[in-house]
Design a protein around this motif. Structure first.
Motif, PDB file in Angstrom:
ATOM      1  N   ALA A 233       4.196 -87.097  65.698  1.00 22.71           N
ATOM      2  CA  ALA A 233       3.747 -88.188  64.832  1.00 22.71           C
ATOM      3  C   ALA A 233       2.362 -87.885  64.272  1.00 22.71           C
ATOM      4  CB  ALA A 233       3.731 -89.498  65.601  1.00 22.71           C
TER       5      ALA A 233
ATOM      6  N   ILE B  19       4.804 -98.223  62.664  1.00 27.99           N
ATOM      7  CA  ILE B  19       5.204 -98.207  64.069  1.00 27.99           C
ATOM      8  C   ILE B  19       6.133 -99.379  64.353  1.00 27.99           C
ATOM      9  CG2 ILE B  19       4.384 -98.390  66.452  1.00 27.99           C
ATOM     10  CD1 ILE B  19       1.837 -96.974  65.550  1.00 27.99           C
TER      11      ILE B  19
ATOM     12  N   TYR C 254       7.445 -94.302  63.513  1.00 29.12           N
ATOM     13  CA  TYR C 254       7.512 -94.072  64.954  1.00 29.12           C
ATOM     14  C   TYR C 254       8.192 -95.268  65.613  1.00 29.12           C
ATOM     15  CZ  TYR C 254       6.268 -92.281  69.501  1.00 29.12           C
ATOM     16  OH  TYR C 254       6.344 -91.751  70.773  1.00 29.12           O
TER      17      TYR C 254
ATOM     18  N   VAL D  83       5.475 -91.223  58.266  1.00 31.73           N
ATOM     19  CA  VAL D  83       5.994 -91.122  59.623  1.00 31.73           C
ATOM     20  C   VAL D  83       6.377 -92.517  60.109  1.00 31.73           C
ATOM     21  CG1 VAL D  83       5.349 -90.668  62.016  1.00 31.73           C
ATOM     22  CG2 VAL D  83       4.737 -89.039  60.237  1.00 31.73           C
TER      23      VAL D  83
ATOM     24  N   GLN E 158       6.432 -86.387  71.350  1.00 34.12           N
ATOM     25  CA  GLN E 158       6.711 -87.266  70.209  1.00 34.12           C
ATOM     26  C   GLN E 158       5.413 -87.714  69.539  1.00 34.12           C
ATOM     27  OE1 GLN E 158       9.563 -87.642  68.880  1.00 34.12           O
ATOM     28  NE2 GLN E 158      11.083 -88.636  70.147  1.00 34.12           N
ATOM     29  N   HIS E 159       4.410 -88.032  70.360  1.00 32.54           N
ATOM     30  CA  HIS E 159       3.109 -88.413  69.782  1.00 32.54           C
ATOM     31  C   HIS E 159       2.524 -87.260  68.981  1.00 32.54           C
ATOM     32  CE1 HIS E 159       1.971 -92.061  72.520  1.00 32.54           C
ATOM     33  NE2 HIS E 159       3.195 -92.134  72.069  1.00 32.54           N
TER      34      HIS E 159
ATOM     35  N   THR F  87       1.621 -94.086  58.462  1.00 27.01           N
ATOM     36  CA  THR F  87       2.463 -94.332  59.621  1.00 27.01           C
ATOM     37  C   THR F  87       2.942 -95.784  59.686  1.00 27.01           C
ATOM     38  OG1 THR F  87       1.062 -92.743  60.752  1.00 27.01           O
ATOM     39  CG2 THR F  87       2.553 -94.008  62.126  1.00 27.01           C
TER      40      THR F  87
ATOM     41  N   MET G  72      10.446 -90.618  64.461  1.00 29.63           N
ATOM     42  CA  MET G  72      10.485 -90.282  65.883  1.00 29.63           C
ATOM     43  C   MET G  72      11.086 -91.474  66.615  1.00 29.63           C
ATOM     44  SD  MET G  72       7.418 -88.980  64.672  1.00 29.63           S
ATOM     45  CE  MET G  72       7.673 -87.483  63.780  1.00 29.63           C
TER      46      MET G  72
ATOM     47  N   LEU H   1      -1.078 -95.360  70.929  1.00 30.57           N
ATOM     48  CA  LEU H   1      -0.821 -95.034  69.523  1.00 30.57           C
ATOM     49  C   LEU H   1      -1.680 -95.909  68.608  1.00 30.57           C
ATOM     50  CD1 LEU H   1       3.045 -94.782  68.981  1.00 30.57           C
ATOM     51  CD2 LEU H   1       1.367 -92.985  68.784  1.00 30.57           C
TER      52      LEU H   1
ATOM     53  N   ASP I 224      11.810 -92.876  70.256  1.00 29.19           N
ATOM     54  CA  ASP I 224      11.480 -92.665  71.667  1.00 29.19           C
ATOM     55  C   ASP I 224      11.785 -93.951  72.420  1.00 29.19           C
ATOM     56  OD1 ASP I 224      10.473 -91.629  73.983  1.00 29.19           O
ATOM     57  OD2 ASP I 224       8.395 -91.989  73.490  1.00 29.19           O
TER      58      ASP I 224
END
Lengths: 566, 456
Positions: free
Chosen positions: A247, A292, A257, A255, A243-244, A290, A328, A270, A330
């Motif tokens: 990303a 997160i 995450y 992205v 997954q990382h 990104t 993503m 991350l 997770d």
């Protein structure tokens, strides 16, 4: 705000009375500490509330404030590069203001209210606009131009448009809707309820490929832009590293995450590594594209349930601007477990493995928010939202209800294998049981972008790998010696495909990312060797001599040779 | 003064229901006094307007409905801490067990702690040398990591845990360190082994012990790891020490949790364990780590015995999903007399990559361990093949791998309980073994390192 009263507390579940008029999934604030919660069940004037924070010290008699609004996220400039918890509270700001631990009842706006953004208008007074039209843009990071859109449901004639530096709550445009006889002030930020998908004009079949730079995925089991993929595997099989890698190297423009119920140190990784990593396409720090969402396993379980929705809504918002977005998640198993935990406390009738009966529906609803679409707005721009969800089945058992229900909706299956992981063959994606249903969709794309031959090479490689597993089975029974030379050649070549091509070291500075072009060249090199070796074998050259060819060293070293040398 | 309730209406298992209460809070600490003037403690699990469900920590034996007096203390369970806590032994509920008096607390901390903000976490990167090749060479431990030992009954996990706590050090640094040890449900003998080991090495002065033995109330075990981690957080993030926490045995902890869950009549998840087992374990394990700009660290080493050596049992399974890797012990190696019987292939350290390499251990370490894994795995495969086909069917190369994997187990994995190998020694032994294999087979190692370290 309307006030109700707590009558029962049991872990994250709080029951309040005096809630007549409250609606399902409305946000409430519990006690004077104002712990955030959400109504998950209504019975007469009783509301069952799932609280997103630790409820220690809360007791009957304390007040509950009803906001009358569903759980929503704030959408506007400032989202990119942020780190949020499951209900979109900015973790970095919490750290600066409240210290290293997450205390309860923290209320900090998701977006910075004071920061000035330069707004550049792209429409003029008098112009008619509809929902989804672009009014202007803000350069949020050097990679992302944040488009300010007419919110869904609004439209009309522009009576005022500004340009210059504004805060997100300032009005930048005014619309007059003649049909409704109303005027609307448009600000740079808007709110959207997380459980409701943001609308699009039309969904389209997918046609482009999401390049991840991971050879086993791009070559053998590709995912399309706008597609859905799942990656189940037991612990230690490398889900999170995969997954990382997605990303880091996916060629999506934005992205999101979602670290949902996972490890704190992985999130730290991350956060510390992304600002230093460069996007292979633009050379800019990856963090500039990104977002997160981090709700680690020890953070409140109800917020974990919400985190998936918070993430996907933010992703949809950027899709609406016309960007290709990849999400993503997770891991979706942790989300399902949060669902199960709340369901148990609500004393609902359990389905399979104690999961609620609506697990399948919720999962399908989530994955269906992916897709390639024509966005709202008169310019008919197209955009895509890809979802890649990790699944952590207990004991790696694929009959787990979360895996099975995910497989029904996800079109790509990357099955991680314990055996491969133990032999440190990473990514430990089993090439025999994984699949992708997008081969047909992206055929044209590959022919144009790489080479028509690429598809043939893939088919040939898959054939060899399949044959290898059968041959190994036979070899196990009768011994390697009794195989014919051509069979042994197949074994050697497939071993080379596995070790020199599929095996990829995520921590090697060059091997970590391979462009499509290089993937094609690498695979071609191996299969050309096979062709030549087969010819040599027919001319009765001894196998050992063929295998000693210097070409084989070149094949083995190919993955470490820089992109420019291809 | 606290109100006293005489309104206990029901006692079942560890749970007590108190009626007609007012102003009771969730998770509040409770004291129950009964006929013999004995006081037991518990906490509120569920509270509604006139009724509270209380879980009694020390068990409900001897409790009666008529005479029980219940007091609600208005706070959650706390632990008094001060620097004097070092060198002390407590029971599973935090009462002194070493004969000395209670400590004079500088402050009281809630034992449930609070989640560390992921933004405040610093990524663990300091390599810890344990002196054990199978760990240092293959699955290195770093400061701030949580790395469990998955064992089975009868395997030497206690000895291994004691050896790690004895030998663990960060290369080239002398810093303040401490060991916090929590025993849950283990026998007197096992606990005594650790206490004696700490005494003999003098480590006891730098240690804090919380001991709940097999014959002590199972319900107390729920608090034991939390007390230990609260102590660890105090030592690490307030006093700036590097703390190694050993939790032994998590299996018993989970069983206590199941016991309470069953008494509450909750819907069970897998194998009767509650559906929130993952979340509950996470609130324990995730307290390990490092915090930016703070000198200390918490490294967590939980030990658990897998029922029937089954890695897919919910306890090891959920633990593996939370922790950063696992060290798995193998009964087969143990039978062959190999100590430590670490099954290298399924063992894993997720945080190793930033803890090894140039300036940490040695530049070739990452490639080295990948190659050892690959070769050992191939060797094991060949071994399986030999069982079916006999050694005659093997190719020369296969034979080399077979020989390699055998000498790997005997010379690399195996060492003695008091042998402390430096990481350099470990790497050198590994390279000596790798040099049995032809150079062109070693594909996972960069050519420049092969050049430097490969010796025929």
């Amino acid at each position: 705000m309307k006030k109700a009263e707590v009558i029962r507390v049991s872990g994250p579940l709080v029951v309040a009375s005096g809630c007549r008029g409250a609606r399902m999934f409305d946000v409430v604030y519990v006690s004077e500490q104002r712990l955030i919660g959400e109504i998950v069940e209504l019975k007469r004037d009783l509301a069952f509330i799932q609280v997103y924070e630790e409820t220690s010290g809360i007791g009957p008699g304390e007040p509950v404030y009803l906001s009358g609004e569903p759980l929503s996220v704030e959408l506007g400039p400032g989202i990119i590069s942020s780190v949020y918890d499951g209900i979109q509270r900015p973790l970095e700001v919490i750290r600066q203001q409240k210290g290293d631990y997450i205390k309860r009842g923290i209320q900090i706006p998701s977006l910075d209210r004071k920061r000035l953004w330069h707004f550049k208008a792209s429409v003029a007074v008098g112009q008619k606009v509809v929902e989804g039209d672009i009014l202007g843009e803000v350069e949020e990071t050097s990679l992302i131009k944040h488009k300010i859109l007419v919110p869904p449901g609004l439209g009309g004639e522009i009576t005022e448009i500004k340009e210059g530096d504004f805060r997100i709550e300032d009005t930048v445009a005014v619309l007059k809707d003649d049909d409704k006889g109303k005027t609307f002030e448009i600000k740079m930020c808007q709110r959207w309820p997380v459980r409701k998908p943001r609308p699009v004009k039309e969904k389209l079949p997918v046609s482009e490929m999401l390049v991840t730079g991971q050879r086993v995925i791009d070559t053998l089991f590709p995912v399309a832009k706008g597609g859905t993929a799942c990656i189940p595997g037991p612990f230690g099989s490398g889900k999170t590293v995969c997954q990382h890698q997605f990303a880091k190297w996916s060629d999506a423009e934005v992205v999101v995450y979602i670290a949902c119920g996972e490890r704190g140190n992985e999130v730290a990784d991350l956060l510390l590594s992304f600002p230093q990593l460069k996007d292979p396409a633009s050379g800019k720090p990856l963090m500039e594209r990104t977002v997160i969402i981090a709700n680690t396993s020890n953070m409140p379980v109800a917020a974990r349930e919400a985190s998936i929705y918070t993430g996907i809504t933010i992703a949809e918002y950027f899709r609406d601007m016309g960007y290709s977005v990849a999400v993503m998640a997770d891991s979706t198993s942790r989300w399902a477990e949060a669902l199960r935990e709340m369901s148990g406390r609500l004393e609902e009738m359990p389905g399979e493995e104690g999961y609620p009966a609506y697990l399948a529906t919720r999962l399908a609803e989530f994955y269906e928010r992916a897709g390639k679409a024509v966005c709202l707005g008169s310019d008919n721009r197209q955009a895509a939202l890809t979802i890649m969800g990790a699944v952590s089945p207990p004991g790696g058992d694929l009959s787990d209800p979360v895996v099975q229900n995910t497989l029904r909706v996800a079109k790509v299956f990357w099955g991680l294998d314990d055996k491969l992981a133990n032999a440190r063959h990473f990514p430990a994606i089993n090439w025999l049981n994984s699949y992708s249903l997008y081969h047909e969709n992206i055929k044209e794309y590959l022919e144009k972008q790489v080479s028509p031959e690429f598809i043939e090479l893939r088919v040939e490689a898959m054939r060899l790998l399949g044959e290898e597993s059968q041959l190994l089975e036979i070899a196990r029974l009768v011994g390697l010696e009794s195989l014919s030379e051509s069979d042994r050649l197949i074994l050697e070549v497939s071993r080379s495909i596995r070790e020199d091509f599929l095996h990829q070291n995520a921590f090697h500075e060059i091997d970590t990312y391979t462009s499509l072009r290089k993937q094609y060249r690498m695979l071609k090199l191996i299969l050309d060797f096979y062709k030549k070796a087969k010819r040599d074998l027919e001319e009765n050259k001894p196998l050992n001599e063929i295998l000693a060819s210097p070409l084989r060293t070149k094949i083995a070293q190919a993955k470490y040779s820089p992109e420019d040398n291809v | 003064m606290f109100k006293e309730y005489l309104t206990v209406s029901q006692i079942s298992g560890p749970l007590v229901i108190v009626e007609k209460v007012s102003d009771v809070k969730y998770n509040e600490l409770v004291e129950i006094q009964f006929s013999s003037d004995e006081i037991r403690r518990g906490r509120v699990l569920d509270v509604s307007v006139e009724r509270a469900l209380v879980q009694v920590f020390e068990g409900t034996i001897g409790l009666d409905v008529a005479s029980a007096k219940v007091r609600f203390l208005g706070r959650s369970q706390q632990l008094g801490v001060s620097p004097e806590i070092l060198g002390r032994v407590f029971d599973g509920a935090g009462r002194p067990r070493d004969g000395a008096g209670g400590i004079i607390a500088q402050k009281f901390l809630d034992i449930n702690g609070q989640p560390i903000n992921p933004s405040s976490r610093d990524y663990p990167t300091d390599f810890i040398q344990t002196g054990i090749s199978a760990i240092d060479g293959m699955n290195p431990l770093v400061r701030g990591q949580k790395l469990p030992i998955f064992s089975g009954s009868g395997l030497p996990h206690s000895r291994l845990a004691a050896q790690i706590s004895r030998q663990a050090q960060v290369l080239g640094q002398k810093e303040k360190f401490a060991v916090v040890f929590a025993a849950m449900g283990i026998t007197f003998e096992e606990a005594n082994f650790f206490i004696n080991d700490f005494r003999n090495t003098g480590a006891i002065e730098r240690a804090v012990l919380f001991v709940n033995l097999a014959n002590e109330p199972a319900i107390e075990r729920i608090s034991t790891p939390r007390l230990a981690l609260t102590t660890a957080e105090y030592l690490a993030f307030e006093l700036g020490m590097h703390v190694l926490v050993i939790l032994i045995d998590m299996t018993f902890y989970c069983e206590s949790l199941r016991q309470i869950s069953a008494a509450k009549k909750e819907i069970p998840g897998r194998r009767g364990y509650p559906g929130y087992l993952y979340t509950d374990l996470a609130t324990i394990y995730e307290r390990a780590g490092r915090i930016k700009e703070k000198p200390g660290s918490i490294t967590l080493l939980p030990v658990l015995t897998m029922p029937e050596d089954d890695k897919t049992h919910p306890i090891p399974d959920l633990t593996g999903y939370i922790t950063e890797g696992q060290i798995i012990l193998s009964r087969q190696l143990h039978r062959q007399g190999i100590y430590p019987p670490i099954d290298v292939l399924p063992s894993l350290s997720r945080l190793k990559d930033k803890g090894i390499g140039r300036n940490k251990t040695r530049e070739d370490h990452a490639d080295f361990l990948n190659q050892l894994f690959a070769c050992y795995s191939r060797g094991k495969e060949v071994k399986e093949l030999t069982v079916i086909l006999g050694e005659a069917a093997l190719t020369d190369l296969d034979r080399l791998y077979l020989k390699f994997s055998e000498s790997y187990e005997r010379e690399f994995v195996s060492q003695t309980e008091f042998q402390e190998r430096s990481v350099k020694e470990t790497l050198n032994i590994g390279w000596r073994l790798l040099s049995q294999i032809p150079k062109e087979e070693l594909k996972r190692i960069r050519p420049e390192y092969l050049e430097k370290y490969y010796r025929v």
